[in-house]
Design a protein around this motif. Structure first.
Motif, PDB file in Angstrom:
ATOM      1  N   ASP B  22       6.004   6.842  48.832  1.00 44.73           N
ATOM      2  CA  ASP B  22       5.971   8.017  48.415  1.00 44.73           C
ATOM      3  C   ASP B  22       6.481   8.477  47.639  1.00 44.73           C
ATOM      4  O   ASP B  22       7.605   8.872  46.424  1.00 44.73           O
ATOM      5  N   ARG B  23       6.105   8.648  46.131  1.00 38.77           N
ATOM      6  CA  ARG B  23       5.315   9.314  45.296  1.00 38.77           C
ATOM      7  C   ARG B  23       7.013  10.003  44.750  1.00 38.77           C
ATOM      8  O   ARG B  23       7.302   9.945  43.779  1.00 38.77           O
ATOM      9  N   ALA B  24       7.369  11.202  45.428  1.00 37.64           N
ATOM     10  CA  ALA B  24       8.427  12.154  46.009  1.00 37.64           C
ATOM     11  C   ALA B  24       9.876  11.355  45.370  1.00 37.64           C
ATOM     12  O   ALA B  24      10.731  10.820  44.210  1.00 37.64           O
ATOM     13  N   GLU B  25      10.050  10.318  46.267  1.00 38.84           N
ATOM     14  CA  GLU B  25      10.963   9.540  46.224  1.00 38.84           C
ATOM     15  C   GLU B  25      11.200   8.992  45.526  1.00 38.84           C
ATOM     16  O   GLU B  25      12.297   8.625  44.418  1.00 38.84           O
ATOM     17  N   TYR B  26      10.543   7.862  44.283  1.00 36.57           N
ATOM     18  CA  TYR B  26      10.049   6.971  43.000  1.00 36.57           C
ATOM     19  C   TYR B  26      10.538   7.420  42.385  1.00 36.57           C
ATOM     20  O   TYR B  26      11.529   7.627  41.312  1.00 36.57           O
ATOM     21  N   ALA B  27      10.030   8.886  42.577  1.00 37.90           N
ATOM     22  CA  ALA B  27      10.110   9.654  41.076  1.00 37.90           C
ATOM     23  C   ALA B  27      11.551  10.325  40.696  1.00 37.90           C
ATOM     24  O   ALA B  27      12.463  10.433  39.597  1.00 37.90           O
ATOM     25  N   GLU B  28      12.650  10.483  42.272  1.00 29.40           N
ATOM     26  CA  GLU B  28      14.136  11.110  41.569  1.00 29.40           C
ATOM     27  C   GLU B  28      15.183  10.117  41.010  1.00 29.40           C
ATOM     28  O   GLU B  28      15.834   9.752  41.009  1.00 29.40           O
ATOM     29  N   LYS B  29      13.936   8.208  42.000  1.00 28.79           N
ATOM     30  CA  LYS B  29      15.026   7.371  41.592  1.00 28.79           C
ATOM     31  C   LYS B  29      14.780   7.127  40.531  1.00 28.79           C
ATOM     32  O   LYS B  29      16.223   6.907  39.763  1.00 28.79           O
ATOM     33  N   ALA B  30      13.691   6.747  39.184  1.00 30.15           N
ATOM     34  CA  ALA B  30      13.975   6.768  38.288  1.00 30.15           C
ATOM     35  C   ALA B  30      14.506   7.689  37.569  1.00 30.15           C
ATOM     36  O   ALA B  30      15.220   7.989  36.551  1.00 30.15           O
ATOM     37  N   ALA B  31      14.488   8.727  38.240  1.00 29.83           N
ATOM     38  CA  ALA B  31      15.636   9.840  37.355  1.00 29.83           C
ATOM     39  C   ALA B  31      16.519   9.807  37.016  1.00 29.83           C
ATOM     40  O   ALA B  31      17.480   9.943  36.114  1.00 29.83           O
ATOM     41  N   ASN B  32      16.713   9.684  38.447  1.00 32.10           N
ATOM     42  CA  ASN B  32      18.822   8.925  39.035  1.00 32.10           C
ATOM     43  C   ASN B  32      19.357   7.814  37.615  1.00 32.10           C
ATOM     44  O   ASN B  32      19.838   7.565  36.989  1.00 32.10           O
ATOM     45  N   ARG B  33      18.498   7.285  37.507  1.00 33.73           N
ATOM     46  CA  ARG B  33      18.166   5.871  36.885  1.00 33.73           C
ATOM     47  C   ARG B  33      18.437   6.298  35.395  1.00 33.73           C
ATOM     48  O   ARG B  33      19.461   5.482  34.481  1.00 33.73           O
ATOM     49  N   ASP B  34      17.595   7.314  34.846  1.00 31.98           N
ATOM     50  CA  ASP B  34      17.503   7.568  32.974  1.00 31.98           C
ATOM     51  C   ASP B  34      19.380   8.578  33.080  1.00 31.98           C
ATOM     52  O   ASP B  34      19.517   7.972  31.917  1.00 31.98           O
ATOM     53  N   HIS B  35      19.628   8.774  34.378  1.00 31.30           N
ATOM     54  CA  HIS B  35      20.487   9.815  34.149  1.00 31.30           C
ATOM     55  C   HIS B  35      21.618   8.991  34.186  1.00 31.30           C
ATOM     56  O   HIS B  35      22.278   9.101  33.170  1.00 31.30           O
ATOM     57  N   LYS B  36      21.242   8.158  34.360  1.00 28.75           N
ATOM     58  CA  LYS B  36      23.051   7.269  34.375  1.00 28.75           C
ATOM     59  C   LYS B  36      22.866   5.883  33.410  1.00 28.75           C
ATOM     60  O   LYS B  36      23.736   6.063  32.870  1.00 28.75           O
ATOM     61  N   LEU B  37      21.282   5.891  32.841  1.00 28.24           N
ATOM     62  CA  LEU B  37      21.670   4.974  31.863  1.00 28.24           C
ATOM     63  C   LEU B  37      22.428   5.907  30.351  1.00 28.24           C
ATOM     64  O   LEU B  37      22.886   5.449  29.449  1.00 28.24           O
ATOM     65  N   LYS B  38      21.827   6.931  30.285  1.00 21.85           N
ATOM     66  CA  LYS B  38      21.759   7.993  29.711  1.00 21.85           C
ATOM     67  C   LYS B  38      23.798   8.260  29.569  1.00 21.85           C
ATOM     68  O   LYS B  38      23.899   8.368  28.284  1.00 21.85           O
ATOM     69  N   GLU B  39      24.343   8.115  30.799  1.00 25.99           N
ATOM     70  CA  GLU B  39      25.354   8.467  30.538  1.00 25.99           C
ATOM     71  C   GLU B  39      26.305   7.738  30.437  1.00 25.99           C
ATOM     72  O   GLU B  39      27.638   7.662  29.366  1.00 25.99           O
ATOM     73  N   GLU B  40      25.684   6.280  30.413  1.00 29.24           N
ATOM     74  CA  GLU B  40      26.624   5.064  30.106  1.00 29.24           C
ATOM     75  C   GLU B  40      26.388   4.803  28.027  1.00 29.24           C
ATOM     76  O   GLU B  40      27.125   4.640  27.958  1.00 29.24           O
ATOM     77  N   GLY B  41      25.159   5.179  28.039  1.00 31.97           N
ATOM     78  CA  GLY B  41      24.769   5.419  26.472  1.00 31.97           C
ATOM     79  C   GLY B  41      26.022   5.966  25.707  1.00 31.97           C
ATOM     80  O   GLY B  41      26.124   5.415  24.967  1.00 31.97           O
TER      81      GLY B  41
END
Lengths: 238, 212
Positions: B22-41
């Motif tokens: 399901d592309r949408a679901e995986y796109a959302e997961k990727a966006a969350n992960r990027d966001h979290k990495l940014k926060e941590e950075g």
């Protein structure tokens, strides 16, 4: 600010950060063997986990006897476990006074009196707060090392003010009342018996002058603690 | 994937193990992960600037509850003398439901009620339940409220006890009757189970078994 649910962190030898009583960890007011017995007891594990000053009331009103440790294996009484929990929680002064002043539950009152004697550092305050309860003559059931005895609230409060060791704990040093009266920190005691006491004294003077042994009101915190039945003298059995 | 028909025309039903792309679901997961990495950075950057060390912490879930004391005692006495059927292989060591006291949240079995209680106080269990292990500090109002509530509960219970001797006797009589009925029924059951419904016949020996 929240309490820890268990006393493990407070007893950790790596260092205690929290409110101090008499300059040290409050839990150290109980001796190490007694502390160990309490922590390993089933009552502590099951019933004293996660209590705060309000839920402690649930347990306190179910108390039916006071006491220290009993039996060969030095099992702690629920009274002692709850006192230990109170030392861990270190409730505010107003909460303790509320426990003491409520009329309905006498064991809760006994628990509060015990805590006050252990934790409060100003002697004059201890005397002033506890003395009114020398008029409370309700019965208390007490578990000694080998059996049961009957005592009263006023006897218990008197023991707290006079004896050196009670309920498996050595009470911290308390200056004798006469010393505080001499220093003018306290008024001389007005007994609830009032005139009856004077009449008694008058009668006594009239009698033959026999020597009567009177226990002088004197907390023996230094030197030789007066031992009562709750002393765990089996420490040397190890 | 579209439903694939097998060679004999039956649809494979149990394909729930296959990944659904399901592309949408995986796109959302990727966006969350990027966001979290940014926060941590950003947190690391701020810590480095102020000279402090950055500690990576697992965040407390939002619905973590505060720890409270037990509401009721662990009921052990009711299980004394009962028999429970347990499948032999279902418990390996402590994991799995086997004979003994079982903790559902952590899927562990304990041989003893004491071990169960110790486990329920442990960090492992509290995390599994979703409690933080900290207890809320009570204020004087809380304490007063609680005492009033307990007093009321206690008064209600004592009020319910009937002190009139007559009614007490009747209630006791009824309880006795019921118990007698139970006993009679059980005895009949037992007798019916034995041979011919005769019950266990006591063998009478002459001279009471003493050899003269």
């Amino acid at each position: 600010m929240a309490h820890a649910a268990d006393a493990k962190k407070a007893l950790d030898s790596r260092g205690y950060t929290g409110s101090l009583i008499r300059g040290d960890n409050p839990l150290k007011l109980f001796e190490k063997p007694v502390r160990d017995r309490i922590i390993e007891s089933y009552y502590w594990k099951e019933q004293c986990f996660g209590l705060n000053a309000a839920t402690l009331l649930d347990r306190a009103i179910e108390l039916t006897f006071i006491g220290g440790t009993y039996g060969v294996s030095q099992r702690p009484t629920p009274f002692l476990c709850l006192a230990f929990k109170m030392l861990q929680l270190t409730p505010d002064k107003e909460v303790i006074l509320f426990y003491l002043q409520q009329e309905e539950f006498k064991y809760l009152r006994a628990l509060a009196a015990f805590y006050i004697r252990l934790a409060w550092e100003k002697d004059a305050e201890v005397y002033e707060t506890l003395e009114p309860y020398l008029a409370d003559s309700r019965k208390l059931r007490r578990r000694t090392r080998e059996g049961w005895t009957l005592t009263h609230v006023d006897e218990f409060v008197d023991d707290l003010l006079i004896k050196g060791r009670i309920c498996a704990t050595t009470l911290p040093k308390l200056n004798p009342r006469v010393m505080l009266e001499d220093e003018d920190k306290l008024e001389p005691r007005i007994s609830a018996l009032g005139e009856e006491l004077e009449e008694l004294d008058a009668d006594d003077d009239g009698s033959e002058g026999e020597v009567v042994e009177v226990a002088n009101g004197h907390a023996n915190g230094n030197g030789h603690p007066e031992e009562d039945g709750d002393n765990d003298a089996d420490m040397d059995a190890d | 994937m579209a439903d694939r028909k097998g060679a004999y025309g039956d649809k494979a039903n149990d394909t729930s193990f296959r990944k659904t792309w399901d592309r949408a679901e995986y796109a959302e997961k990727a966006a969350n992960r990027d966001h979290k990495l940014k926060e941590e950075g950003r947190a690391r950057y701020e810590a480095a600037i102020s000279g402090k060390k950055y500690y990576k912490r697992a965040s407390t879930p939002e619905d973590a509850k505060e720890t409270e004391a037990r509401k009721s005692r662990l009921d052990v006495a009711s299980r004394v003398g009962t028999t429970m059927l347990v499948s032999a292989g279902s418990a390996i060591g402590k994991r799995g439901k086997g004979a003994g006291f079982y903790c559902e949240a952590c899927d562990l079995t304990f041989k003893d009620n004491r071990q169960l209680v110790e486990h329920e106080n442990s960090k492992q269990h509290l995390y599994a339940i979703g409690q933080t292990g900290e207890v809320r500090r009570a204020t004087l109002e809380d304490v007063k409220e609680r005492l009033a509530w307990l007093k009321r509960k206690r008064d209600e219970e004592t009020g319910r006890e009937v002190l009139d001797l007559g009614t007490r006797l009747e209630v006791q009589k009824e309880i006795d009757e019921r118990e007698r009925e139970e006993k009679r029924r059980k005895r009949n059951e037992k007798r019916r189970k034995t041979k011919d419904g005769m019950g266990i016949v006591k063998q009478e020996v002459e001279n009471d078994g003493i050899i003269c």
